[in-house]
Motif scaffolding. Structure first.
Motif, short mmCIF file in Angstrom:
data_model
loop_
_atom_site.label_atom_id
_atom_site.label_comp_id
_atom_site.label_asym_id
_atom_site.label_seq_id
_atom_site.Cartn_x
_atom_site.Cartn_y
_atom_site.Cartn_z
N GLY A 26 145.67 -25.21 49.44
CA GLY A 26 145.18 -23.90 50.31
C GLY A 26 145.08 -23.79 51.73
N THR A 28 147.10 -24.57 54.03
CA THR A 28 147.74 -23.95 55.07
C THR A 28 147.85 -22.44 54.87
OG1 THR A 28 149.34 -25.73 55.04
CG2 THR A 28 150.28 -23.75 55.67
N SER A 29 148.02 -22.08 53.56
CA SER A 29 148.03 -20.57 52.98
C SER A 29 146.86 -19.84 53.35
CB SER A 29 148.19 -20.42 51.44
OG SER A 29 147.22 -20.97 50.86
N ASN A 30 145.59 -20.50 53.55
CA ASN A 30 144.28 -19.96 53.80
C ASN A 30 143.73 -20.11 55.29
OD1 ASN A 30 143.77 -18.87 51.30
ND2 ASN A 30 142.96 -20.93 50.72
N ASN A 31 144.77 -20.81 56.09
CA ASN A 31 144.67 -20.81 57.77
C ASN A 31 143.42 -21.40 57.89
OD1 ASN A 31 147.06 -19.46 58.54
ND2 ASN A 31 145.93 -17.74 57.66
N ASP A 76 149.94 -29.73 52.94
CA ASP A 76 148.46 -29.17 52.81
C ASP A 76 147.50 -30.67 53.30
OD1 ASP A 76 148.29 -26.36 50.35
OD2 ASP A 76 148.65 -26.57 52.48
#
Length: 122
Positions: A26, A28-31, A76
């Motif tokens: 997460g 990357t996807s959660n910045n 990630d």
């Protein structure tokens, strides 16, 4: 909380190199932003380096020019390349995610890795 998984570390002679990695599901996807900390025996934990979700990097003065933090967002994973190691770099190194301004919920980026020992000695 998400479990971060660290690898790397070990025993190296002064002047040697090591690469630490921290895989954060997460990331990357959660910045998330990511930081590395270290704690030497008998001393307080010290911030070492950070990389933001936008790729901005920062370092504590004692490692500038020797350590490099970089990310492979497809995996990630954040790495800490450590060159020119000194005995004073000996410590337990841990990674941590923190929220960025782009993170939708703080809890998505608030985890620690399990820690990995780095020992610099001849």
């Amino acid at each position: 909380q998400v479990q971060l998984v660290q690898s790397g570390g070990g025993l190296v002679q002064p002047g040697g190199s090591l690469r630490l990695s921290c895989t954060a599901p997460g990331f990357t996807s959660n910045n998330c932003d990511m930081s590395w900390y270290r704690q030497a025996s008998g001393r307080q934990r010290e911030w070492v380096s950070s990389i933001s979700t936008t790729g901005r990097t920062s370092y504590v003065g004692s490692v500038k020019g020797r350590f490099t933090i970089f990310a492979d967002k497809a995996k990630d994973t954040v790495y800490l390349q450590m060159n020119g190691l000194k005995p004073e770099d000996t410590a337990m190194y841990s990674c941590k995610t923190t929220p960025s301004t782009y993170t939708s919920a703080r809890s998505l980026c608030d985890s620690w890795g399990q820690g990995t020992q780095v020992t610099v000695s001849s």
